[in-house]
Design an enzyme around this catalytic site. Structure first.
Site, PDB file in Angstrom:
ATOM      1  CE  LYS A 130      -2.952  -8.554  -4.982  1.00  9.80           C
ATOM      2  NZ  LYS A 130      -3.496  -8.037  -6.160  1.00  9.80           N
ATOM      3  CD  GLU A 137      -4.800  -4.688   4.421  1.00  8.37           C
ATOM      4  OE1 GLU A 137      -3.703  -4.755   4.644  1.00  8.37           O
ATOM      5  OE2 GLU A 137      -5.406  -3.886   3.825  1.00  8.37           O
ATOM      6  CB  SER A 160      -1.034  -0.009   1.242  1.00  9.42           C
ATOM      7  OG  SER A 160      -1.837  -0.873   1.269  1.00  9.42           O
ATOM      8  CB  SER A 208     -11.069   2.926   1.240  1.00  8.67           C
ATOM      9  OG  SER A 208      -9.913   2.225   1.123  1.00  8.67           O
ATOM     10  CD  GLN A 209      -7.693  -0.621  -3.650  1.00  9.62           C
ATOM     11  OE1 GLN A 209      -8.026  -0.777  -4.754  1.00  9.62           O
ATOM     12  NE2 GLN A 209      -6.842  -1.241  -3.095  1.00  9.62           N
TER      13      GLN A 209
END
Length: 456
Positions: A428, A331, A31, A184-185
């Site tokens: 990832k 998450e 992030s 929220s992204q």
């Protein structure tokens, strides 16, 4: 670095034969890394991103920015701040953004949502495409918001990928309403590029719920660190309204914190085995959602201490159920669910209905996979109810979701015969996870997972 199993392989999750005792250095935050790359690319002068995460998601972000003309030099160097900071670093050299270019988002939410606003500032067409799952993930709120702010975007009415942004070299900006209930992204995407919009931006969230607020706070703090002026609800502004003033962003020397959410499986290992895991460089102050693990796993039976060596987390040998609202830290849900499946009492995980729109439908996936091992998990309107039962071995499917893979590994510590499908998907955000897991169980715990991994 060891070879990571191929996607088609089944990885036997190691069974713990005693208390885990290790120090595990986790790689940098996805992030933070991807936000830092965007801000540096939009700055008025070169800057540095130090200790970046090298993973599929961060490489997709870097490659996408390069495709639009940004210079990114990967190097090992010392900090210009004179603080002795050394290690891997990326020097970001801003340039006039341009097309035509094609952006591969993979299945990275930060790339598919943060970069369309950046593309509006490019001169030329920027096409966005990605993995098949990326076509199913919500993007319509960002698309519609950008159109309201003056952008031209072709998506054939899907409100999702693939799409083309017809960049005009600038965007007018202004006030826009957005429903960020699913992610929220959506808010962070507009805020990150807003200093470069002619009028800046005023983002008004109009939905009933806004998940993952720590990630929005992370965006705001990083914008301010880059020189942006941001007004927020926390600073006395209107509820659910964020304002960014237009202005130049400054090239900064940004150091990426360890990814605290990726410390979760290793802390879970200590909790499950009654062992101790130390996570070096745990920040004393952070906006990362993973910091909530200290409280969550303590309530589930562990204890922790923040020391000069890092966070020292110790399990008691007992795992208790928990009733917890994870809305701000969604998450963490797969890892908490995995531990809860091994607890001595029922758990209820609340406030995470938005996880149905993540890398996969995480609520359905967790229910299916834990139940396939003999568990008793039911979906609720906004989360999961987990009633512990004796589990048995079997194949744990990951759905190309890195957090599903680590959740399966956590269960495998206590359940013999768990086989993880496509453990390589952990690349990832957590490159070389199988080696790190093996090192932890061997008591070495020296791996950082900062290499390129098999493939945020």
């Amino acid at each position: 670095m060891t070879d990571t199993p191929a996607p088609s392989a089944l990885w036997p999750a190691p069974l713990a034969d005693g208390p885990v005792r290790a120090s595990v250095t986790v790689p940098g935050s996805k992030s933070v890394t991807n936000r830092a790359l965007v801000l540096a690319a939009l700055s008025a002068e070169p800057g540095w991103v130090r200790r970046p995460l090298r993973s599929r998601d961060s490489q997709l972000m870097a490659d996408s920015l390069r495709a639009m003309g940004v210079g990114i030099e990967e190097t090992v160097s010392s900090s210009s701040a004179g603080d002795g900071e050394t290690g891997e670093a990326w020097r970001i050299i801003p340039a006039a953004l341009h097309g035509p270019a094609t952006v591969d988002v993979g299945n990275a939410g930060t790339v598919m949502r943060f970069l369309p606003p950046v593309a509006t500032l490019a001169a030329g067409d920027i096409r966005f495409d990605g993995d098949p799952r990326s076509y199913e993930r919500p993007l319509g709120e960002v698309i519609n918001a950008l159109r309201a702010l003056g952008a031209r975007i072709d998506d054939d009415g899907r409100g999702a990928l693939p799409l083309t942004v017809h960049g005009g070299g600038a965007l007018e900006g202004g006030t826009v309403e957005i429903d960020a209930t699913n992610s929220s992204q959506f808010v962070s995407a507009l805020l990150l590029s807003a200093p470069r919009f002619n009028q800046g931006v005023e983002v008004r969230h109009v939905g009933s719920n806004l998940p993952s607020m720590p990630h929005i706070r992370m965006t705001v703090e990083m914008l301010r660190a880059a020189g942006a002026q941001v007004d927020t609800p926390e600073a006395g502004g209107e509820k659910n309204v964020w304002r960014v003033t237009p202005g130049a962003l400054l090239g900064r020397d940004m150091v990426v914190e360890p990814d605290l959410s990726n410390a979760q499986p290793f802390m879970a290992a200590a909790l499950i085995t009654g062992g101790t895991v130390t996570v070096p460089d745990w920040p004393r102050r952070t906006t990362q959602p993973g910091d909530a693990l200290r409280a969550i796993f303590t309530e589930m039976g562990g204890s922790c201490e923040l020391t000069d060596a890092g966070l020292v987390f110790t399990g008691s040998g007992k795992i208790h159920g928990i009733d917890v609202d994870l809305g701000d830290v969604g998450e963490l849900t797969p890892g908490v669910a995995a531990v809860a499946a091994l607890a001595d009492s029922e758990s209820v995980l609340r406030g995470v209905q938005h996880l149905r729109m993540h890398e996969t439908d995480r609520l359905a996936a967790l229910t299916a996979e834990i139940n396939a091992l003999g568990g008793d998990v039911t979906e609720t309107a906004d989360g999961l109810r987990i009633r512990p039962r004796p589990l048995h071995g079997g194949t744990f499917h990951t759905y190309d979701d890195h957090r599903m893979a680590t959740a399966g590994a956590v269960i495998g510590l206590a359940v013999r015969g768990v086989l993880i499908e496509n453990v390589a998907t952990t690349a990832k955000t957590l490159p070389d996870f199988p080696r790190m897991w093996a090192d932890m169980l061997a008591g070495t715990g020296t791996g950082t997972g900062t290499g390129t991994g098999a493939g945020a």
